[in-house]
Design a protein around this motif. Structure first.
Motif, PDB file in Angstrom:
ATOM      1  N   ARG A 174      19.758 -34.883  26.200  1.00  0.00           N
ATOM      2  CA  ARG A 174      19.571 -33.944  24.890  1.00  0.00           C
ATOM      3  C   ARG A 174      18.557 -33.202  24.419  1.00  0.00           C
ATOM      4  O   ARG A 174      19.329 -32.220  24.057  1.00  0.00           O
ATOM      5  CB  ARG A 174      18.901 -34.905  23.573  1.00  0.00           C
ATOM      6  CG  ARG A 174      18.865 -34.388  22.191  1.00  0.00           C
ATOM      7  CD  ARG A 174      17.568 -35.598  21.349  1.00  0.00           C
ATOM      8  NE  ARG A 174      18.298 -35.869  19.997  1.00  0.00           N
ATOM      9  CZ  ARG A 174      17.317 -34.489  19.403  1.00  0.00           C
ATOM     10  NH1 ARG A 174      17.017 -33.884  19.561  1.00  0.00           N
ATOM     11  NH2 ARG A 174      18.079 -35.156  17.922  1.00  0.00           N
ATOM     12  N   PHE A 175      17.724 -32.725  25.467  1.00  0.00           N
ATOM     13  CA  PHE A 175      16.803 -31.599  25.664  1.00  0.00           C
ATOM     14  C   PHE A 175      17.104 -31.227  26.821  1.00  0.00           C
ATOM     15  O   PHE A 175      16.525 -30.159  26.895  1.00  0.00           O
ATOM     16  CB  PHE A 175      15.096 -32.197  25.930  1.00  0.00           C
ATOM     17  CG  PHE A 175      14.897 -32.914  23.823  1.00  0.00           C
ATOM     18  CD1 PHE A 175      15.023 -32.320  22.797  1.00  0.00           C
ATOM     19  CD2 PHE A 175      14.859 -34.566  23.854  1.00  0.00           C
ATOM     20  CE1 PHE A 175      15.104 -32.538  21.432  1.00  0.00           C
ATOM     21  CE2 PHE A 175      14.484 -34.788  22.722  1.00  0.00           C
ATOM     22  CZ  PHE A 175      14.398 -33.802  21.970  1.00  0.00           C
TER      23      PHE A 175
ATOM     24  N   GLU B 271      19.242 -43.663  18.606  1.00  0.00           N
ATOM     25  CA  GLU B 271      19.663 -42.380  19.472  1.00  0.00           C
ATOM     26  C   GLU B 271      19.279 -42.967  21.541  1.00  0.00           C
ATOM     27  O   GLU B 271      20.028 -42.939  22.042  1.00  0.00           O
ATOM     28  CB  GLU B 271      19.303 -41.093  19.264  1.00  0.00           C
ATOM     29  CG  GLU B 271      19.918 -40.465  20.101  1.00  0.00           C
ATOM     30  CD  GLU B 271      19.270 -38.792  19.492  1.00  0.00           C
ATOM     31  OE1 GLU B 271      19.421 -37.535  20.207  1.00  0.00           O
ATOM     32  OE2 GLU B 271      19.236 -38.275  18.064  1.00  0.00           O
TER      33      GLU B 271
ATOM     34  N   ASN C 291      14.603 -41.894  14.511  1.00  0.00           N
ATOM     35  CA  ASN C 291      15.769 -41.444  15.663  1.00  0.00           C
ATOM     36  C   ASN C 291      15.396 -42.699  16.837  1.00  0.00           C
ATOM     37  O   ASN C 291      15.944 -42.535  17.899  1.00  0.00           O
ATOM     38  CB  ASN C 291      14.867 -40.108  16.160  1.00  0.00           C
ATOM     39  CG  ASN C 291      14.664 -39.002  15.732  1.00  0.00           C
ATOM     40  OD1 ASN C 291      16.263 -39.287  14.951  1.00  0.00           O
ATOM     41  ND2 ASN C 291      14.370 -38.109  14.852  1.00  0.00           N
TER      42      ASN C 291
ATOM     43  N   LEU D 199      17.067 -38.601  26.356  1.00  0.00           N
ATOM     44  CA  LEU D 199      16.519 -37.442  26.288  1.00  0.00           C
ATOM     45  C   LEU D 199      16.360 -36.277  27.341  1.00  0.00           C
ATOM     46  O   LEU D 199      16.391 -35.236  26.104  1.00  0.00           O
ATOM     47  CB  LEU D 199      14.846 -38.007  26.155  1.00  0.00           C
ATOM     48  CG  LEU D 199      14.443 -38.737  24.929  1.00  0.00           C
ATOM     49  CD1 LEU D 199      12.892 -39.325  26.191  1.00  0.00           C
ATOM     50  CD2 LEU D 199      14.884 -38.564  23.842  1.00  0.00           C
TER      51      LEU D 199
ATOM     52  N   ASP E 240       9.943 -39.375  13.789  1.00  0.00           N
ATOM     53  CA  ASP E 240      10.496 -40.191  12.646  1.00  0.00           C
ATOM     54  C   ASP E 240      11.492 -40.978  13.069  1.00  0.00           C
ATOM     55  O   ASP E 240      12.066 -41.725  14.435  1.00  0.00           O
ATOM     56  CB  ASP E 240      11.649 -39.022  13.059  1.00  0.00           C
ATOM     57  CG  ASP E 240      13.030 -39.135  12.078  1.00  0.00           C
ATOM     58  OD1 ASP E 240      12.860 -40.375  10.994  1.00  0.00           O
ATOM     59  OD2 ASP E 240      13.450 -38.239  11.696  1.00  0.00           O
TER      60      ASP E 240
ATOM     61  N   THR F  96       7.872 -34.074  15.990  1.00  0.00           N
ATOM     62  CA  THR F  96       9.023 -34.409  15.090  1.00  0.00           C
ATOM     63  C   THR F  96      10.586 -35.032  15.694  1.00  0.00           C
ATOM     64  O   THR F  96       9.919 -35.713  14.607  1.00  0.00           O
ATOM     65  CB  THR F  96       9.925 -32.767  14.564  1.00  0.00           C
ATOM     66  OG1 THR F  96       8.822 -31.528  14.349  1.00  0.00           O
ATOM     67  CG2 THR F  96      10.805 -32.842  13.783  1.00  0.00           C
ATOM     68  N   PHE F  97      10.453 -35.463  16.511  1.00  0.00           N
ATOM     69  CA  PHE F  97      11.406 -36.300  16.844  1.00  0.00           C
ATOM     70  C   PHE F  97      11.093 -37.537  17.052  1.00  0.00           C
ATOM     71  O   PHE F  97      11.341 -38.261  16.518  1.00  0.00           O
ATOM     72  CB  PHE F  97      12.722 -35.312  18.005  1.00  0.00           C
ATOM     73  CG  PHE F  97      13.096 -36.451  18.874  1.00  0.00           C
ATOM     74  CD1 PHE F  97      14.582 -36.774  18.340  1.00  0.00           C
ATOM     75  CD2 PHE F  97      13.353 -37.724  19.390  1.00  0.00           C
ATOM     76  CE1 PHE F  97      15.722 -37.590  18.606  1.00  0.00           C
ATOM     77  CE2 PHE F  97      13.943 -38.053  19.881  1.00  0.00           C
ATOM     78  CZ  PHE F  97      15.116 -38.088  19.514  1.00  0.00           C
TER      79      PHE F  97
ATOM     80  N   GLU G 221       8.161 -29.301  18.225  1.00  0.00           N
ATOM     81  CA  GLU G 221       9.986 -30.257  18.176  1.00  0.00           C
ATOM     82  C   GLU G 221       9.301 -31.971  19.111  1.00  0.00           C
ATOM     83  O   GLU G 221      10.224 -32.429  18.996  1.00  0.00           O
ATOM     84  CB  GLU G 221      10.683 -29.378  19.776  1.00  0.00           C
ATOM     85  CG  GLU G 221      12.314 -29.574  19.407  1.00  0.00           C
ATOM     86  CD  GLU G 221      13.407 -28.935  20.315  1.00  0.00           C
ATOM     87  OE1 GLU G 221      14.090 -29.723  20.062  1.00  0.00           O
ATOM     88  OE2 GLU G 221      13.132 -28.011  20.373  1.00  0.00           O
TER      89      GLU G 221
END
Length: 151
Positions: free
Chosen positions: A148-149, A29, A26, A145, A23, A19-20, A16
Motif C-alpha cells: 500500500r505504501f 484492509e 482500515n 502495508l 481509523d 491518520t491511517f 499519514e
C-alpha cells in the motif's frame, strides 16, 4: 501470557501513518480475508480517543463468528495508542501501537500481550494454533502495508 513485538518502517509521513492507523475502518484492509473481519460499531468523527469502543465480528477458526470488543485506553496524538479487549476470544489482550519519525518515514512498533483462556488446554492451543495465527496476521499486515505504501 505471550509477548510479541513487531516493527515496520514505512516511507510515509507521521501524519499519514496516524491518520491511517487510528481509523478503525482500515482494520479490515490489513486483516486477512479468511478472518472474516467486520467492524460493527460506528465511529463518528475522525479522531481516535481514550474510551472509544470498537466492536467487531471475526472468524478466526473454522469460520465460526466471534464477537470481539476492544477499548482504546490510551492515546497520545501521533505517538501511540493502546487497545485492550473488553470481551472476545482472549482471556487478556493488550496491544500497543507506537509511531516514530525515522529516516524520512515512520517506524511502527507493535507490542502485544495476550493470553488464551482455558488454562493448560488454552496454553496447548496457543502453542499449536493461536500463536502461529497471530504471527501470520502480522506477517499479512506487513505485506499489505508494504504494498500500500510502496516500501
Amino acid at each position: 501470557m505471550r509477548e510479541l513485538y513487531f516493527k515496520q518502517w514505512l516511507p510515509i509521513s507521521l501524519d499519514e501513518a496516524w491518520t491511517f492507523f487510528s481509523d478503525p475502518s482500515n482494520l479490515k484492509e490489513i486483516t486477512p480475508a479468511k478472518m472474516g473481519f467486520v467492524v460493527t460499531s460506528s465511529h463518528p468523527g475522525d479522531r481516535m480517543y481514550a474510551g472509544q469502543i470498537i466492536r467487531y465480528i471475526v472468524r478466526p477458526l473454522f469460520g465460526i463468528p466471534l464477537k470481539w470488543c476492544t477499548e482504546i485506553t490510551h492515546v497520545v496524538d501521533r505517538q501511540y495508542f493502546v487497545d485492550e479487549q473488553r470481551f472476545g476470544p482472549y482471556a487478556f489482550w493488550h496491544h500497543q501501537h507506537h509511531f516514530t519519525e525515522q529516516n524520512g518515514g515512520v517506524l511502527m512498533e507493535d507490542i502485544l500481550h495476550y493470553k488464551v483462556p482455558f488454562g493448560i488446554l488454552g496454553n496447548l492451543v496457543d502453542r499449536m494454533v493461536v500463536n502461529r495465527e497471530v504471527n501470520t496476521i502480522f506477517a499479512y499486515r506487513r505485506k499489505v502495508l508494504a504494498e500500500r505504501f510502496r516500501t
